[in-house]
Motif scaffolding. Structure first.
Motif, PDB file in Angstrom:
ATOM      1  N   SER A  77     -43.344  70.621  31.166  1.00  0.00           N
ATOM      2  CA  SER A  77     -44.327  69.808  30.442  1.00  0.00           C
ATOM      3  C   SER A  77     -44.969  68.781  31.368  1.00  0.00           C
ATOM      4  O   SER A  77     -46.186  68.542  31.303  1.00  0.00           O
ATOM      5  CB  SER A  77     -43.670  69.107  29.249  1.00  0.00           C
ATOM      6  OG  SER A  77     -42.726  68.146  29.670  1.00  0.00           O
ATOM      7  N   ALA A 114     -47.523  70.569  33.604  1.00  0.00           N
ATOM      8  CA  ALA A 114     -48.746  70.902  32.874  1.00  0.00           C
ATOM      9  C   ALA A 114     -49.625  69.667  32.679  1.00  0.00           C
ATOM     10  O   ALA A 114     -50.850  69.713  32.879  1.00  0.00           O
ATOM     11  CB  ALA A 114     -48.398  71.521  31.520  1.00  0.00           C
ATOM     12  N   ASP A 115     -49.016  68.552  32.302  1.00  0.00           N
ATOM     13  CA  ASP A 115     -49.789  67.320  32.128  1.00  0.00           C
ATOM     14  C   ASP A 115     -50.403  66.858  33.440  1.00  0.00           C
ATOM     15  O   ASP A 115     -51.590  66.503  33.500  1.00  0.00           O
ATOM     16  CB  ASP A 115     -48.883  66.208  31.579  1.00  0.00           C
ATOM     17  CG  ASP A 115     -48.723  66.262  30.070  1.00  0.00           C
ATOM     18  OD1 ASP A 115     -49.632  66.786  29.401  1.00  0.00           O
ATOM     19  OD2 ASP A 115     -47.692  65.792  29.567  1.00  0.00           O
ATOM     20  N   PHE A 152     -53.116  69.490  35.199  1.00  0.00           N
ATOM     21  CA  PHE A 152     -54.371  69.719  34.492  1.00  0.00           C
ATOM     22  C   PHE A 152     -54.955  68.452  33.859  1.00  0.00           C
ATOM     23  O   PHE A 152     -56.033  68.500  33.272  1.00  0.00           O
ATOM     24  CB  PHE A 152     -54.166  70.796  33.430  1.00  0.00           C
ATOM     25  CG  PHE A 152     -53.650  72.081  34.000  1.00  0.00           C
ATOM     26  CD1 PHE A 152     -54.452  72.878  34.790  1.00  0.00           C
ATOM     27  CD2 PHE A 152     -52.329  72.470  33.787  1.00  0.00           C
ATOM     28  CE1 PHE A 152     -53.970  74.059  35.340  1.00  0.00           C
ATOM     29  CE2 PHE A 152     -51.839  73.651  34.330  1.00  0.00           C
ATOM     30  CZ  PHE A 152     -52.667  74.442  35.122  1.00  0.00           C
ATOM     31  N   GLY A 153     -54.242  67.335  34.021  1.00  0.00           N
ATOM     32  CA  GLY A 153     -54.745  66.091  33.448  1.00  0.00           C
ATOM     33  C   GLY A 153     -55.209  65.081  34.481  1.00  0.00           C
ATOM     34  O   GLY A 153     -55.788  64.054  34.125  1.00  0.00           O
ATOM     35  N   PHE A 176     -51.545  68.725  27.369  1.00  0.00           N
ATOM     36  CA  PHE A 176     -51.238  69.900  28.175  1.00  0.00           C
ATOM     37  C   PHE A 176     -49.737  70.178  28.195  1.00  0.00           C
ATOM     38  O   PHE A 176     -49.296  71.329  28.128  1.00  0.00           O
ATOM     39  CB  PHE A 176     -51.750  69.712  29.601  1.00  0.00           C
ATOM     40  CG  PHE A 176     -53.249  69.812  29.727  1.00  0.00           C
ATOM     41  CD1 PHE A 176     -53.899  71.022  29.527  1.00  0.00           C
ATOM     42  CD2 PHE A 176     -54.004  68.699  30.054  1.00  0.00           C
ATOM     43  CE1 PHE A 176     -55.278  71.120  29.650  1.00  0.00           C
ATOM     44  CE2 PHE A 176     -55.382  68.778  30.176  1.00  0.00           C
ATOM     45  CZ  PHE A 176     -56.027  69.990  29.973  1.00  0.00           C
ATOM     46  N   LEU A 230     -48.674  71.602  24.807  1.00  0.00           N
ATOM     47  CA  LEU A 230     -49.128  72.985  24.684  1.00  0.00           C
ATOM     48  C   LEU A 230     -48.263  73.918  25.521  1.00  0.00           C
ATOM     49  O   LEU A 230     -47.894  75.015  25.070  1.00  0.00           O
ATOM     50  CB  LEU A 230     -50.588  73.091  25.115  1.00  0.00           C
ATOM     51  CG  LEU A 230     -51.246  74.471  25.001  1.00  0.00           C
ATOM     52  CD1 LEU A 230     -51.239  74.940  23.550  1.00  0.00           C
ATOM     53  CD2 LEU A 230     -52.675  74.423  25.544  1.00  0.00           C
ATOM     54  N   ALA A 231     -47.926  73.491  26.737  1.00  0.00           N
ATOM     55  CA  ALA A 231     -47.083  74.320  27.612  1.00  0.00           C
ATOM     56  C   ALA A 231     -45.710  74.544  26.994  1.00  0.00           C
ATOM     57  O   ALA A 231     -45.171  75.658  27.045  1.00  0.00           O
ATOM     58  CB  ALA A 231     -46.938  73.655  28.985  1.00  0.00           C
TER      59      ALA A 231
END
Length: 290
Positions: free
Chosen positions: A121, A124-125, A128-129, A148, A151-152
């Protein structure tokens, strides 16, 4: 004739046998070290209560992954064993396969303290953030979960439960549990492989604090993995086994390449994401073909 150089075939055979026995004794002497390394890995990667197992094992010492990472595959097998055993037993009841798979996934997350899920997690954050290396690393350190990351986690959990359901239905409880254990072991080996190859994104981070696996350690981890994959080689077709290993390695490698591009290397969170995605890749390959 010089008696010192006058060796008969029997003496040469004896010399070869002595060398083989010396190698065996060397391996046996290394077993207590390896057992201590395995215990250290299990403690680090899970919340299982592992007591001191021998004189070489120090539960209070910081782990040195430059050496103990060789035991990571066996540690992954041990960590997943309670979840696999529970899933095997429940698989022989009348519970729906979906329920069994959800319990297996949940129990494994509880045993690891969701360590690897947290890494996924955060990756992903951060990846993509954030727009820069520094911003991505800053986001990854934030304990809060963003869109993100959430969602992951949802996609990973849904996919894992779906794949475990299919695994239990296709192979039966006992064989499915063995395949699940093989995948968990392999995912740790691939984690060690990428940890060794890639630079560290944070010189003072978790991935650096406990040492970086050496090349020798990676080779030893690969050797440890071979017997743990024997069930998969026996239960799967050559195509399915090849795809499982290829997808697991590909997912781990791709995560490493992405980490190199996004933040310049690996962190503890990246290693956790590698384990999660490598394990999912293995299950995908197993189930992709008959």
């Amino acid at each position: 004739m010089n008696r010192e150089t006058d060796q008969t075939p029997d003496s040469e055979a004896k010399s070869g046998a002595d060398k083989t026995w010396d190698q065996v004794r060397g391996r046996l002497k290394d077993l207590p070290d390896f057992a201590a390394d395995t215990a250290a890995c299990v403690r680090f990667f899970s919340r299982l209560p592992v007591p001191k197992i021998n004189a070489l094992d120090d539960p209070g010492a910081a782990p040195d992954f430059a050496r103990i990472a060789r035991a990571a595959p066996l540690a992954g097998f041990v960590i997943a064993l309670p979840a696999a055993g529970c899933g095997m037993l429940l698989g022989y009841t009348h519970l729906p396969g979906l329920a069994v798979a959800a319990i297996v996934a949940a129990l494994l997350a509880i045993i690891t303290g969701a360590l690897h899920e947290d890494g996924l997690s955060d990756v992903a954050d951060g990846f993509f953030g954030g727009a820069t290396h520094e911003k991505r690393l800053e986001i990854m350190k934030d304990s809060r979960i963003g869109a993100f990351g959430a969602l992951a986690l949802v996609l990973s959990a849904v996919l894992r439960v779906a794949l475990l359901t299919a695994l239990w239905q296709r192979f039966g409880p006992a064989d499915a549990a063995l395949l699940f254990l093989s995948g968990e072991a392999l995912s740790r080996t691939l984690l060690v492989w990428q940890w060794h190859l890639l630079p560290l994104a944070r010189p003072q981070g978790l991935a650096a604090r406990f040492g970086k696996p050496e090349e020798k350690t990676v080779h030893q981890a690969a050797l440890v993995t071979i017997p743990l994959l024997i069930p998969a080689t026996l239960l799967l077709s050559l195509t399915a086994f090849s795809l499982a290993c290829l997808f697991a390695a590909g997912a781990t490698y791709a995560t490493g390449r992405l980490a190199r591009a996004k933040i310049g290397g690996v962190t503890g969170d990246v290693l956790g994401a590698m384990q999660q995605l490598g394990g999912l890749g293995f299950l995908l390959g197993v189930l992709m073909v008959p």
